[in-house]
Design a protein around this motif. Structure first.
Motif, short mmCIF file in Angstrom:
data_model
loop_
_atom_site.label_atom_id
_atom_site.label_comp_id
_atom_site.label_asym_id
_atom_site.label_seq_id
_atom_site.Cartn_x
_atom_site.Cartn_y
_atom_site.Cartn_z
N SER A 31 0.70 -1.19 0.12
CA SER A 31 -0.05 -0.10 -0.06
C SER A 31 0.91 1.25 -0.05
O SER A 31 0.69 2.37 -0.66
CB SER A 31 -0.89 0.14 1.09
N SER A 32 1.94 1.11 0.82
CA SER A 32 2.88 2.45 1.00
C SER A 32 3.64 2.73 -0.69
O SER A 32 3.49 3.70 -0.83
CB SER A 32 3.84 2.15 1.91
N TYR A 33 4.12 1.60 -1.11
CA TYR A 33 4.73 1.80 -2.46
C TYR A 33 3.53 2.43 -3.53
O TYR A 33 3.90 3.16 -4.16
CB TYR A 33 5.21 0.59 -3.16
N LYS A 34 2.43 1.75 -3.65
CA LYS A 34 1.25 2.32 -4.30
C LYS A 34 1.02 3.89 -3.98
O LYS A 34 0.73 4.71 -4.92
CB LYS A 34 0.26 1.67 -4.36
N ALA A 35 0.84 4.26 -2.69
CA ALA A 35 0.39 5.70 -2.26
C ALA A 35 1.56 6.55 -2.66
O ALA A 35 1.38 7.61 -3.31
CB ALA A 35 0.43 5.58 -0.72
N THR A 36 2.98 6.15 -2.58
CA THR A 36 4.03 7.09 -3.04
C THR A 36 3.86 7.41 -4.55
O THR A 36 4.28 8.30 -4.89
CB THR A 36 5.41 6.20 -2.54
N GLU A 37 3.68 6.25 -5.19
CA GLU A 37 3.61 6.28 -6.67
C GLU A 37 2.57 7.35 -7.26
O GLU A 37 2.65 8.08 -7.81
CB GLU A 37 3.34 5.09 -7.31
#
Length: 151
Positions: A31-37
């Motif tokens: 989720s964190s990776y998706k959010a940062t992108e």
């Protein structure tokens, strides 16, 4: 008084709990990776923002301490977060030479929080209805021990 759990049952329960924790952490990371992108910040920026949300507004030096970054590196983090609208700089009323970094919680709730469905679920009061106060206390104690918070 109930008998203590047998060793195989306890080992199985611990194994299941560890596996559940791993799944939870992996879901948070993804989720964190998706959010940062999606919102255009990097993982370091997101981590600093989360620390500001957790600890409250702070001077850049304190944020550097919390993240383990140098003051020069934290200046870049703050610049990017400010450009993205996630924080603002305010003059410290006690010392006008200092700047306090203030997170924009509304922006985080609107643009970042939706990327974390497991945390959204836990934010609803209904999620806790099936747990007794004693169970909630044990869960809190367990998580506090994992995060090194005082119990």
């Amino acid at each position: 008084m109930p008998a203590p759990p047998t060793r195989p049952r306890r080992d199985e329960a611990i194994r299941d709990l560890k596996l559940t924790l791993r799944h939870f952490v992996v879901e948070l990371l993804v989720s964190s990776y998706k959010a940062t992108e999606d919102v255009g910040v990097n993982p370091t920026d997101l981590g600093a923002l989360c620390l500001l949300l957790l600890h409250g507004p702070a001077p850049a030096g304190r944020l550097a301490e919390l993240t383990g970054l140098t003051t020069g590196a934290i200046t870049g983090v703050i610049d990017r977060l400010e450009k993205g609208g996630f924080v603002r700089r305010e003059v410290d009323p006690a010392d006008r030479r200092k700047v306090i970094v203030v997170p924009d919680a509304e922006r985080v709730d609107r643009d970042l929080f939706p990327h974390f469905p497991n945390l959204q679920t836990a934010a609803t009061p209904q999620f806790y209805n099936e747990f007794s106060n004693a169970e909630l206390g044990l869960i809190s104690k367990f998580l506090s021990r994992l995060t090194l918070l005082p119990t």
